[in-house]
Design an enzyme around this catalytic site. Sequence first.
Site, mmCIF file in Angstrom:
data_model
loop_
_atom_site.group_PDB
_atom_site.id
_atom_site.type_symbol
_atom_site.label_atom_id
_atom_site.label_comp_id
_atom_site.label_asym_id
_atom_site.label_seq_id
_atom_site.Cartn_x
_atom_site.Cartn_y
_atom_site.Cartn_z
ATOM 1 C CE1 TYR A 194 -3.526 -2.634 0.712
ATOM 2 C CE2 TYR A 194 -4.633 -0.579 1.198
ATOM 3 C CZ TYR A 194 -4.681 -1.917 0.904
ATOM 4 O OH TYR A 194 -5.903 -2.549 0.798
ATOM 5 C CE LYS A 248 1.458 -17.657 -2.648
ATOM 6 N NZ LYS A 248 0.530 -18.806 -2.739
ATOM 7 C CG ASP A 306 -2.479 -20.145 -1.303
ATOM 8 O OD1 ASP A 306 -1.956 -20.152 -0.167
ATOM 9 O OD2 ASP A 306 -1.951 -20.711 -2.291
ATOM 10 C CG ASP A 330 -8.235 -4.574 1.754
ATOM 11 O OD1 ASP A 330 -9.176 -4.094 2.402
ATOM 12 O OD2 ASP A 330 -8.179 -4.559 0.505
ATOM 13 C CG ASP A 357 -13.944 -6.834 2.113
ATOM 14 O OD1 ASP A 357 -13.609 -6.092 3.063
ATOM 15 O OD2 ASP A 357 -14.510 -6.412 1.084
HETATM 16 C C1 IPM Z 1 -10.462 -0.976 4.078
HETATM 17 C C2 IPM Z 1 -10.667 -0.375 2.715
HETATM 18 C C3 IPM Z 1 -9.458 0.494 2.363
HETATM 19 C C4 IPM Z 1 -8.232 -0.385 2.357
HETATM 20 C C5 IPM Z 1 -9.589 1.264 1.038
HETATM 21 C C6 IPM Z 1 -10.842 2.106 0.985
HETATM 22 C C7 IPM Z 1 -8.377 2.102 0.748
HETATM 23 O O1 IPM Z 1 -10.889 -1.350 1.769
HETATM 24 O O2 IPM Z 1 -10.318 -0.218 5.062
HETATM 25 O O3 IPM Z 1 -10.478 -2.201 4.201
HETATM 26 O O4 IPM Z 1 -7.928 -1.035 1.355
HETATM 27 O O5 IPM Z 1 -7.552 -0.420 3.384
HETATM 28 MN MN MN Z 2 -11.053 -3.379 2.572
#
Ligand code: IPM
Ligand code: MN
Length: 356
Positions: free
Chosen positions: A142, A190, A223, A247, A251
């Site tokens: 990042y 990884k 993975d 990240d 999710d």
């Molecule tokens: C998160 C979001 C952010 C990230 C984006 C919006 C830059 O997806 O906080 O998980 O990737 O960190």
């Molecule tokens: Mn995110």
Amino acid sequence: MKKTIAVLPGDGIGPEIISQAVKVLDAVARRYSHEFIYRYADIGAVAIDHTGQPYPDATHRICMESDSVLFGAIGDPKYDGNPAAKVRPEQGLLKMRKALGLFANIRPVKPYGTLLDASPLKNGIVEGSDFVVVRELTGGIYFGEPRGRNEAGDKAFDTCVYSVGEIRRVAEVAFGYARRRRGRVTLVDKANVLATSRLWRETVTAMQKDEYPDIALDCLFVDNAAMKMVSDPKAFDVILTENMFGDILSDVSGVINGSIGLLPSASFGSGKSLFEPIHGSFPQGAGKDIANPVATILSAAMMLEDAFGMKREAEAVRSACNDAVSNGICTPDIVPGSSYGTDAVGTYIAGKVSGS
Ligand code: IPM
Ligand code: MN
């Protein structure tokens, strides 16, 4: 107690969900005789529209002058569809994380008993899951340099960099959580491919041996970890991982809970702490009163406990959220066709906090 909170609603559904969290914080202040002073500031696309900057200096000043930061969401389709845009809303969030030194992002996942059917996974897989993702937040791909394009514009590159110091400080946070939980850390990397991952593995393994012998450490390739998260989530206690993997995996963890709209997060570092839902700005839902405010309200609960030491206040907010969820007072992401909108769910939770 008197506390000043920097409130950064951001883009999309950000303003709607943040006003529900503020409503609940107001209920906490009334019931427990605190005073919360809110200082609003711009970030993201809305800040670019107003100032040309995604994280203006004035916003940074307000964050630094406050006791903690509550943030909504960032992102706007007008930038997603324009890869050539020089300034992007997301840069505001990254800049803020870096400027506030927020190197550890904590994302707890624990499904609600009454919502097991909301997950597309089988009940038996989801039931009893309870883990925390500790995501490194200010390093890795990042932020690494160089990044960009070659002169011809036909090649692009990003750089993943980690130092031992960056790995150690976030690993300390993960080991600390494991000590207060079930004593297990899973490092996700990884290491079969990436040099940075091998440094993570070497550093974290040595820390466990020398400083945290009471904690069980296992290491998983990312993975494999992604597969395990949806096939056997109960196997995890504390997941420690780098920025990008964290990240993605956080999710994925939204699937376990039934909705990403229920997952809060806290970020800690060198000084200020920041609290935000893990979901994004959901632009399609903006202004429709359908966004789930619970993740933001639970992020405010984390702020009460972790930034202000208000444990019973945080507990009151969490139990009000539990009450809403178990009584079906939920937005349509959880109860399809629900007549409860963002505002009604926030009002219900605030009412429960007030004792009604
Ligand atoms: C998160 C979001 C952010 C990230 C984006 C919006 C830059 O997806 O906080 O998980 O990737 O960190
Ligand atoms: Mn995110």
